[in-house]
Design a protein around this motif. Structure first.
Motif, PDB file in Angstrom:
ATOM      1  N   ALA A 232      39.988  24.226  33.448  1.00 43.41           N
ATOM      2  CA  ALA A 232      40.498  22.893  33.132  1.00 43.41           C
ATOM      3  C   ALA A 232      39.415  21.843  33.288  1.00 43.41           C
ATOM      4  N   GLU A 233      38.328  22.223  33.968  1.00 38.47           N
ATOM      5  CA  GLU A 233      37.227  21.280  34.206  1.00 38.47           C
ATOM      6  C   GLU A 233      35.933  22.068  34.175  1.00 38.47           C
ATOM      7  N   LEU A 234      34.964  21.595  33.406  1.00 43.64           N
ATOM      8  CA  LEU A 234      33.729  22.352  33.196  1.00 43.64           C
ATOM      9  C   LEU A 234      32.533  21.419  33.359  1.00 43.64           C
ATOM     10  N   SER A 235      31.590  21.789  34.226  1.00 45.97           N
ATOM     11  CA  SER A 235      30.390  20.983  34.450  1.00 45.97           C
ATOM     12  C   SER A 235      29.244  21.502  33.590  1.00 45.97           C
ATOM     13  N   VAL A 236      28.409  20.573  33.120  1.00 41.80           N
ATOM     14  CA  VAL A 236      27.282  20.902  32.246  1.00 41.80           C
ATOM     15  C   VAL A 236      26.019  20.316  32.849  1.00 41.80           C
ATOM     16  N   GLY A 237      24.962  21.129  32.929  1.00 42.43           N
ATOM     17  CA  GLY A 237      23.697  20.634  33.465  1.00 42.43           C
ATOM     18  C   GLY A 237      22.609  21.679  33.347  1.00 42.43           C
ATOM     19  N   ARG A 238      21.408  21.324  33.846  1.00 49.90           N
ATOM     20  CA  ARG A 238      20.274  22.229  33.646  1.00 49.90           C
ATOM     21  C   ARG A 238      20.006  23.142  34.840  1.00 49.90           C
ATOM     22  N   VAL A 239      20.737  22.993  35.952  1.00 47.20           N
ATOM     23  CA  VAL A 239      20.467  23.799  37.140  1.00 47.20           C
ATOM     24  C   VAL A 239      21.624  24.750  37.411  1.00 47.20           C
ATOM     25  N   GLN A 240      21.334  25.773  38.204  1.00 48.97           N
ATOM     26  CA  GLN A 240      22.356  26.733  38.600  1.00 48.97           C
ATOM     27  C   GLN A 240      23.459  26.007  39.359  1.00 48.97           C
ATOM     28  N   GLY A 241      24.680  26.513  39.190  1.00 55.34           N
ATOM     29  CA  GLY A 241      25.828  25.871  39.825  1.00 55.34           C
ATOM     30  C   GLY A 241      26.719  25.187  38.818  1.00 55.34           C
TER      31      GLY A 241
ATOM     32  N   PRO B 201      19.268  24.951  30.292  1.00 58.70           N
ATOM     33  CA  PRO B 201      17.982  24.829  30.993  1.00 58.70           C
ATOM     34  C   PRO B 201      16.894  24.198  30.145  1.00 58.70           C
ATOM     35  N   LYS B 202      16.878  22.881  30.057  1.00 56.45           N
ATOM     36  CA  LYS B 202      15.852  22.169  29.301  1.00 56.45           C
ATOM     37  C   LYS B 202      15.534  20.865  30.038  1.00 56.45           C
ATOM     38  N   GLY B 203      14.297  20.410  29.918  1.00 61.93           N
ATOM     39  CA  GLY B 203      13.846  19.250  30.689  1.00 61.93           C
ATOM     40  C   GLY B 203      14.575  17.964  30.375  1.00 61.93           C
ATOM     41  N   ASN B 204      15.094  17.811  29.147  1.00 66.71           N
ATOM     42  CA  ASN B 204      15.772  16.563  28.817  1.00 66.71           C
ATOM     43  C   ASN B 204      17.277  16.624  29.079  1.00 66.71           C
ATOM     44  N   VAL B 205      17.700  17.605  29.862  1.00 61.35           N
ATOM     45  CA  VAL B 205      19.073  17.685  30.364  1.00 61.35           C
ATOM     46  C   VAL B 205      19.040  17.412  31.864  1.00 61.35           C
ATOM     47  N   SER B 206      19.916  16.539  32.347  1.00 57.45           N
ATOM     48  CA  SER B 206      19.947  16.218  33.773  1.00 57.45           C
ATOM     49  C   SER B 206      20.516  17.385  34.580  1.00 57.45           C
ATOM     50  N   LYS B 207      20.283  17.337  35.894  1.00 55.41           N
ATOM     51  CA  LYS B 207      20.786  18.410  36.754  1.00 55.41           C
ATOM     52  C   LYS B 207      22.304  18.527  36.645  1.00 55.41           C
ATOM     53  N   GLN B 208      22.994  17.417  36.766  1.00 59.63           N
ATOM     54  CA  GLN B 208      24.436  17.357  36.488  1.00 59.63           C
ATOM     55  C   GLN B 208      24.581  16.337  35.365  1.00 59.63           C
ATOM     56  N   HIS B 209      24.734  16.789  34.146  1.00 55.40           N
ATOM     57  CA  HIS B 209      24.620  15.918  32.978  1.00 55.40           C
ATOM     58  C   HIS B 209      25.965  15.374  32.497  1.00 55.40           C
ATOM     59  N   ALA B 210      26.958  16.251  32.357  1.00 60.98           N
ATOM     60  CA  ALA B 210      28.245  15.816  31.802  1.00 60.98           C
ATOM     61  C   ALA B 210      29.341  16.737  32.314  1.00 60.98           C
ATOM     62  N   LYS B 211      30.596  16.308  32.080  1.00 62.68           N
ATOM     63  CA  LYS B 211      31.744  17.143  32.414  1.00 62.68           C
ATOM     64  C   LYS B 211      32.728  17.148  31.253  1.00 62.68           C
ATOM     65  N   LEU B 212      33.363  18.298  31.069  1.00 62.69           N
ATOM     66  CA  LEU B 212      34.429  18.444  30.086  1.00 62.69           C
ATOM     67  C   LEU B 212      35.739  18.663  30.826  1.00 62.69           C
ATOM     68  N   PHE B 213      36.790  18.008  30.364  1.00 67.63           N
ATOM     69  CA  PHE B 213      38.107  18.148  30.966  1.00 67.63           C
ATOM     70  C   PHE B 213      39.109  18.540  29.889  1.00 67.63           C
ATOM     71  N   TYR B 214      40.165  19.245  30.324  1.00 64.59           N
ATOM     72  CA  TYR B 214      41.282  19.524  29.431  1.00 64.59           C
ATOM     73  C   TYR B 214      42.523  18.948  30.079  1.00 64.59           C
ATOM     74  N   ARG B 215      43.207  18.059  29.343  1.00 65.29           N
ATOM     75  CA  ARG B 215      44.414  17.448  29.902  1.00 65.29           C
ATOM     76  C   ARG B 215      45.368  17.076  28.779  1.00 65.29           C
ATOM     77  N   ASP B 216      46.617  17.449  28.960  1.00 67.63           N
ATOM     78  CA  ASP B 216      47.676  17.088  28.014  1.00 67.63           C
ATOM     79  C   ASP B 216      47.299  17.450  26.571  1.00 67.63           C
ATOM     80  N   GLY B 217      46.721  18.633  26.409  1.00 65.68           N
ATOM     81  CA  GLY B 217      46.412  19.086  25.063  1.00 65.68           C
ATOM     82  C   GLY B 217      45.163  18.491  24.462  1.00 65.68           C
ATOM     83  N   ARG B 218      44.339  17.820  25.264  1.00 63.23           N
ATOM     84  CA  ARG B 218      43.133  17.181  24.741  1.00 63.23           C
ATOM     85  C   ARG B 218      41.914  17.591  25.551  1.00 63.23           C
ATOM     86  N   PHE B 219      40.778  17.741  24.876  1.00 61.51           N
ATOM     87  CA  PHE B 219      39.500  17.927  25.552  1.00 61.51           C
ATOM     88  C   PHE B 219      38.816  16.569  25.660  1.00 61.51           C
ATOM     89  N   ILE B 220      38.305  16.275  26.842  1.00 62.01           N
ATOM     90  CA  ILE B 220      37.685  14.976  27.129  1.00 62.01           C
ATOM     91  C   ILE B 220      36.296  15.224  27.691  1.00 62.01           C
TER      92      ILE B 220
END
Length: 631
Positions: free
Chosen positions: A27-36, A42-61
């Motif tokens: 229901a919640e997914l973290s995106v970034g360039r480091v393990q965890g 894994p690319k230099g222009n991606v932050s360690k914790q860059h973005a998050k994806l959520f699923y709620r009420d039938g929608r991806f956010i």
């Protein structure tokens, strides 16, 4: 968060790499360039914790976690939590993500698809997204930053309640206000909270049900108090102790009501909202911190919910805006009050000089069709020299050497370029090599870099003058070695040409224009308009005879300023003023590169004015004009 865990696939495409597919049941997914992180990029222009994806009420956010290089949806940088629809692409560094929902989620999306996120969704997203990656140095390539296209809204002068449509993307919002007071707001910048609930109908003196509909909580809070106080302290420089007390009491009462009605939570979040509203009601709102940063050269507010700041030549979007049209207009009045020249009731186009030499330009309705707009431009804090612009690559050493000789010989130089090219940097460098005086500077909205002068300087301002032409005519009676003029207004063009045609005085003139040819044409038309009965052929000859040399300046996409042409004004033909190039800047970097590199090339032409001066015994190094490139 009460979320159902969905089944979905993320298709990851990397620039120059193969496509891969990854299946998730989260229901919640973290995106970034480091393990965890759940999705590792894994690319230099991606932050360690860059973005998050959520699923709620039938929608991806998707929401950005204050990443250095930003998160983009369909090549538009997101400033708020954004719903991902079928076919949308998410750009993170060199990666492109596409979500393929499972059958159940696809069915839910078809029945409950939305284009914006509701208030409770955003607050929930903010709560779980509060851990933000620390700022990092900029990395590799970033997709082109889009220009926002805000939806127009109706408005009026002070006292009219503005409204935000459901498609609005206001910069100052409840979710920004609800951040912990010690946290940076970058991770939740630009999120707009909307509610159809009637906030506080028990206080109709503050806001009514019809007015609050589709407005932000903050906008309603600030506007309600402003309407009560309208006429009592609008635009006051320093509200009295009694006025401040009344406003703060109204603010406390209103917040208490919102908390008790359950519209906002009590505690630090309500206090944060109070602080933001208080600085807008009693001070300068989001401008306060921007004006304190000496590295910011310009602040642009095209409308109340958008604030841009120019830093190191680049425009950046501020994470905060104003609560409403009404609040922005009030702060424009306050700034003018502080300048010592309050706004007249019938004044819609406003120009002022503020403390520290800051230039203010504002438009109020009806001139401002979409509501008030504001520009604040700071004078350069450091003097510009020829060595400075050579070091930054704006000009070559050969051209710099030539201009030192040209200024000493009192040649008349026209500097042309668009507004964002900052012509004052180049005029300041030319001023810095003037060795004899006195120097007369006639300034307008453009900062001409007069602080670079090392000789006695007389500075007059055309800003706000009722008759700028009269000021220029008066200047023509002063004996000076050089005159520096900003051709900001068409009415001073003809008097300036008369001043330059009097002879014996060197000149540096800054004229906004897309190109050399466009600037010369504009000046010709200005002369014709100011001198009825004068033929266009005679007007062209007046313009051509006023200048010896012309510089064209632009600012490239990498933010660097360049002198791209050095030319001599040529002969006047039946339909134009001809221009003969002496030096040009030729780019050598590829079209896909973010950094523009090139070289300055001499065309082997010695300007006629230089030949004349050499014939009179004036020393000039004509070898500078040889047909060769120079760095």
């Amino acid at each position: 968060m009460q979320l159902n865990s969905p089944s979905f696939t993320i298709v990851v495409s990397e620039k120059g790499g193969a496509e891969r597919r990854e299946l998730f049941v989260l229901a919640e997914l973290s995106v970034g360039r480091v393990q965890g992180n759940d999705l590792l990029l894994p690319k230099g222009n991606v932050s360690k914790q860059h973005a998050k994806l959520f699923y709620r009420d039938g929608r991806f956010i998707v929401t950005d976690l204050n990443s250095t290089n930003g998160t983009y949806v369909n090549r538009r940088r997101i400033q708020q939590a954004t719903v991902i629809n079928e076919g949308d692409r998410i750009y993170i560094g060199d990666f492109v993500l596409r979500i393929e929902p499972g059958e159940e989620q696809a069915a839910a999306g078809r029945t409950g698809e939305h284009s914006s996120v509701a208030a409770d969704d955003l607050i929930s997203v903010d709560a779980v997204s509060s851990e933000v990656a620390p700022p990092r140095a900029p990395d590799d390539e970033v997709p082109n930053k889009p220009q926002e296209n805000p939806k127009n809204s109706t408005h009026g002068r002070l006292g009219t309640q503005p409204s935000w449509s459901d498609q609005s993307t206001g910069k100052l919002s409840l979710s920004s206000a609800l951040a912990s007071s010690g946290e940076r707001n970058g991770n939740i910048a630009g999120r707009t909270v909307r509610t159809d609930a009637v906030l506080g109908t028990s206080s109709p003196s503050i806001v009514s049900a019809g007015e609050i509909e589709s407005n932000s909580v903050l906008g309603a809070l600030v506007d309600g108090i402003l309407r009560i106080q309208r006429g009592k302290d609008s635009g006051t420089t320093h509200p009295s102790t009694e006025q401040r007390g009344v406003i703060e009491q109204l603010l406390d009462d209103r917040l208490t009501q919102l908390v008790s009605d359950g519209h906002i939570p009590a505690g630090a979040q309500a206090e944060r909202l109070r602080l933001i509203a208080r600085t807008e009601l009693l001070d300068l709102g989001p401008l306060s911190r921007l004006l304190e940063d000496p590295a910011i050269s310009e602040i642009i507010v095209p409308r109340f919910d958008q604030v841009l700041a120019r830093k190191s030549g680049q425009l950046e979007t501020s994470d905060l805006g104003f609560a409403s049209h009404l609040s922005l207009e009030r702060i424009v009045l306050r700034l003018c009050q502080r300048s010592g020249c309050p706004v007249n009731p019938d004044e819609s186009r406003i120009e002022r000089r503020l403390a520290g030499g800051i230039f203010l330009c504002a438009a109020l309705p009806p001139v401002g069709v979409d509501g008030p707009s504001l520009v604040l431009r700071r004078p350069r804090s450091t003097a510009t020299t020829m060595q400075t612009i050579v070091r930054t690559g704006a000009i070559s050493r050969a051209i710099a050497s030539f201009f030192q000789q040209a200024v000493a010989a009192r040649l008349r130089v026209l500097v042309v370029g668009p507004r964002d090219a900052e012509l004052g940097v180049i005029t300041g460098a030319l001023i810095s090599v003037i060795a004899e005086g006195p120097l007369l500077v006639l300034e307008g909205a453009e900062d001409l870099g007069a602080s670079s002068a090392t000789i006695t300087t007389i500075r007059w301002s055309l800003l706000g003058a009722k008759d700028g032409a009269a000021i220029v005519k008066a200047a023509s009676r002063i004996v000076t070695s050089h005159v520096v003029v900003a051709l900001d207004e068409s009415e001073i063009t003809a008097p300036t040409l008369d001043l330059l045609g009097s002879g014996g005085t060197g000149a540096i003139v800054a004229c906004p224009g897309r190109s050399i040819e466009a600037a010369l044409s504009r000046m010709t038309l200005d002369v014709c308009a100011q001198r009825p009965g004068l033929s266009i052929d005679v007007a062209r000859r007046l313009v051509a005879g006023a200048f010896d040399l012309v510089l064209e300046v632009i600012r490239y996409r990498d933010g660097r300023q360049r002198v791209v042409r050095l030319a001599e004004v040529g002969r006047v033909s039946s339909d134009e003023i001809e221009v003969d190039d002496v030096f040009t800047f030729v780019t050598t970097s590829g079209g896909g590169s973010d950094v523009v590199e090139g070289t300055f090339k001499g065309l082997g032409t010695i300007p006629r004015v230089v030949e004349e001066l050499v014939a009179r015994g004036v020393p000039f190094d004509t070898n500078l004009f040889a047909r060769s490139s120079s760095r």
